[in-house]
Design an enzyme around this catalytic site. Structure first.
Site, PDB file in Angstrom:
ATOM      1  N   ARG A  91       0.785  -1.235   0.000  1.00 36.34           N
ATOM      2  CA  ARG A  91       0.000   0.000   0.000  1.00 36.34           C
ATOM      3  C   ARG A  91       0.820   1.291   0.000  1.00 36.34           C
ATOM      4  NH1 ARG A  91      -4.586  -0.177   4.426  1.00 36.34           N
ATOM      5  NH2 ARG A  91      -5.790   0.989   2.888  1.00 36.34           N
ATOM      6  N   ASP A  92       2.141   1.209   0.081  1.00 35.94           N
ATOM      7  CA  ASP A  92       2.921   2.457   0.096  1.00 35.94           C
ATOM      8  C   ASP A  92       4.257   2.274  -0.619  1.00 35.94           C
ATOM      9  OD1 ASP A  92       3.342   5.142   0.648  1.00 35.94           O
ATOM     10  OD2 ASP A  92       4.144   4.788   2.652  1.00 35.94           O
TER      11      ASP A  92
END
Length: 296
Positions: A91-92
Site C-alpha cells: 500500500r505504500d
C-alpha cells in the site's frame, strides 16, 4: 526506536509493521528484522543494515542505466509477488521505501501502511502516499494488491526517467485527475520494452492491469533475467558493491539489556503511559532465528 506515547492513539501501524516483518523473514527482496522488543516507554526494531540509502536519494543523485533498471525491476517484482502470495498488500510502494543494501541489491521496506490477510478481500479506505495512488484508490473504489503494481510502475518510471509520470505541480486535484485520466510521456529514445512494461504496470483499469501482469516475468523487458538464479541470490545486483557488509559485526554489539536499562534512566516522565495503554502493545516483541544464530 519509537516512543510509545506517540503511538497510543494509533498503535495499529507499528503492530502491523512488526507482523509483516516477521512474515517476510525468508523473503530476500524485503528488508529483514532480526528482532523487535519493547521497554516501558519505547518500541525497538532491530533491522538489517542496508548502508546504501534509498532509491529516492539515488534517483536525485544520478540517472540510472537500463541494465540497472532491469535488474532492479526484476528484484522488486519478485518482492511484490512474494508479498502478495502471503496475502500482504504493501500500500505504500515509493522510491523512499526501496532500500539499497551494501551488496547492491534492493529491498522493499516500511510496512506501516500494509494490510495482511488479503486473500480475496478488498479495501475501501486509502492509505499510503498520494503521489503513488492507483486510480481505483483515488476513485474510492474497492481495491486490493493490484494497486501495488500501479505504484511499482510509478516508482520505476521515476527511476528510469528522473521525473514523476503524472502532473507534479502543487495542485492536488490536478494531480489526481492526471493519475486517473492522463497517459505518461515517454522519451522518443526510451527502450520500447521498458515502455511496454511500465504501461502494463500503470494500466488505469485494475482488471486489465491484473491480466497484463499475469505473466509479466516472461515480458521481453526481462529476456536476459534468469528468474531461478535471481530467487537464489545468484544474479548481478542492480547497483555496484561499494564496500563489504559488516552486518554481523554491528548486530553483535547490540545488548538488549543495556538498552532497556538506559531507557528507564533517560525517559522523560511526561512520556510515561498507563497500564491500559501498555496493553495496546502486547505481542510486539519477537526474535528471529537468524538473530539467535548470530548471537551464538
Amino acid at each position: 526506536m519509537v516512543k510509545k506515547k506517540s503511538m497510543v492513539d494509533k498503535p495499529t501501524s507499528t503492530l502491523k509493521e512488526r507482523e509483516v516483518l516477521e512474515m517476510v523473514q525468508d523473503n530476500p527482496f524485503c528488508a529483514q528484522a532480526y528482532a523487535t522488543f519493547q521497554t516501558e516507554n519505547h518500541l525497538f526494531f532491530v533491522l538489517e543494515y542496508m548502508g546504501e540509502g534509498d532509491l529516492e536519494m539515488r534517483i536525485k543523485k544520478t540517472s540510472l542505466t537500463l541494465p540497472t533498471i532491469r535488474r532492479m525491476s526484476a528484484e522488486l517484482l519478485c518482492g511484490v509477488q512474494l508479498l502478495h502470495s502471503r496475502g500482504i498488500f504493501h500500500r505504500d510502494l515509493k522510491p523512499a521505501n526501496i532500500l539499497i543494501h551494501l551488496n547492491g541489491h534492493v529491498k522493499i521496506a516500511d510496512f506501516g501502511a500494509a494490510e495482511t490477510g488479503m486473500f480475496g478481500r478488498y479495501l475501501e479506505e486509502d492509505n499510503g502516499t498520494l503521489l503513488y495512488y492507483a486510480p481505483e484508490v483515488i476513485n474510492e473504489e474497492p481495491h486490493n494488491q493490484r494497486a501495488d503494481y500501479f505504484s511499482l510502475g510509478v516508482l520505476l518510471y521515476e527511476a528510469a526517467f528522473g521525473v514523476h509520470p503524472f502532473f507534479r505541480e502543487r495542485d492536488v486535484s490536478r494531480l489526481l485527475f492526471s493519475i486517473v485520466k492522463e497517459t505518461p510521456f515517454y522519451p522518443e529514445d526510451a527502450d520500447p520494452n521498458l515502455v511496454d512494461f511500465l504501461q502494463k504496470l500503470m494500466c488505469k483499469n485494475p482488471d486489465e492491469r491484473e491480466r497484463a501482469i499475469a505473466d509479466i516475468q516472461h515480458h521481453l523487458f526481462f529476456q536476459d533475467i534468469n528468474w531461478e538464479e535471481l530467487a537464489a541470490g545468484g544474479t548481478e545486483p542492480p547497483f555496484p558493491v561499494r564496500r563489504k557488509s559488516h552486518n554481523k559485526q554491528k548486530i553483535k554489539i547490540i545488548n538488549l539489556e543495556d538498552i532497556m536499562n538506559q531507557d528507564e534512566a533517560i525517559v522523560d516522565q511526561h512520556e510515561a503511559i498507563s497500564a491500559r495503554e501498555q496493553a495496546l502493545f502486547n505481542g510486539f516483541s519477537f526474535i528471529s532465528e537468524e538473530w539467535i544464530a548470530i548471537q551464538e
